[in-house]
Design an enzyme around this catalytic site. Sequence first.
Site, mmCIF file in Angstrom:
data_model
loop_
_atom_site.group_PDB
_atom_site.id
_atom_site.type_symbol
_atom_site.label_atom_id
_atom_site.label_comp_id
_atom_site.label_asym_id
_atom_site.label_seq_id
_atom_site.Cartn_x
_atom_site.Cartn_y
_atom_site.Cartn_z
ATOM 1 N N ASP A 54 0.737 -1.209 0.005
ATOM 2 C CA ASP A 54 0.010 -0.003 0.004
ATOM 3 C C ASP A 54 1.052 1.163 -0.024
ATOM 4 O OD1 ASP A 54 -2.667 1.551 0.535
ATOM 5 O OD2 ASP A 54 -1.330 2.313 2.029
ATOM 6 N N TYR A 59 2.721 10.408 0.571
ATOM 7 C CA TYR A 59 3.953 9.627 1.319
ATOM 8 C C TYR A 59 5.034 10.282 0.787
ATOM 9 C CZ TYR A 59 0.148 6.414 3.274
ATOM 10 O OH TYR A 59 -0.870 5.909 3.659
ATOM 11 N N LYS A 85 -3.820 5.872 -3.446
ATOM 12 C CA LYS A 85 -4.866 6.784 -2.936
ATOM 13 C C LYS A 85 -5.033 8.045 -3.866
ATOM 14 C CE LYS A 85 -3.870 4.852 1.440
ATOM 15 N NZ LYS A 85 -2.456 4.301 1.228
#
Length: 340
Positions: A54, A59, A85
């Site tokens: 993931d 990030y 995401k």
Amino acid sequence: MNKFASRPLGRTGLRLSTLGLGAAALAGLYDRVDGATAAATLQAAWDEDLRFIDTAPFYGYTRSERRVGAFLEGRRRAAYLLSTKVGRLMVHDHGVQCGSDGWADPLPFRPVYDYSHAGVMRSFEDSLLRLGVQRIDILLVHDIGRLTHGEQHAVHWRALTEGGGFRALEELRSQGLVRAIGLGVNEWEVAQEALAAAPLDCVLLAGRYTLLEQGALPFLDRCAAAGVGVIIGGPFNSGLLAGQAKYNYGSVPPEVMARARSLAAACAEFEVPLEAAALAFPLAHPAVASVLVGMRSPEQVRANAGWVRRPLPAELWPALRARGLVHPDAPLPTGSFKEG
């Protein structure tokens, strides 16, 4: 033979390794991780058969996706499952400082929230480029909710529901570019609202159904009944259940620290590492397909893999329940995890 069992993610047809790699830490969450260590960590996860990874544009301000993409280059696409995401667009900005949003070494971008149809589509295309893939297995709406947005939540919720954000996810799924759609959040309440607003497949819920706290249990029960898959992130509650003095990405309230110490003491009586119990507990719920752990070194990968595989005494769980340390209605593990 795979070292880890896999479990179905709701009714999606996807099966996830029961332990997944969360790639936020590899992007420098709190502390810098160099490129060689990040690559070695990903390789260690691959060697342990952790084939669910993931990531997210947020990030490390795109660093995580870039590192994951570089590692996966040339590997058989069917050999792994990948989630990323949408909800933030990363805009180039040379003024970004270290420490921004907790990232020790972010790349020169800054996040701009955009949950609209156009924003979701652009974020998805940008992620494909950074990851070097043609499709994403699981696409999640990142950090929608009042916890993140406060008074601006209604604005972003309208973009998602009325501005076409959810519709964009459905279009990508219908085109086969995405295999499952859902939310990646730290609050179960907004996930419950989202399931009523769109035909979502899954929820990545971080920190809200763990050995430390089970307030989300009724929500997970509803997910199980509806065939909605759940991925549990943050099983250590930002590190508190793994020996770190952090909770919800910040300092630890005294009452939470006291509960964590009681859990550790009870586990010690049964000669069980607290980390092993923390990883096993969420997997007992029938809605849960995988527990996702942030790891920043090969040593952490091997430690987590060992904890998940470790057989635990069945007597531990009723003892925790009798002491009021787990919810009276929470499903309890029967031992080490088994394939679902």
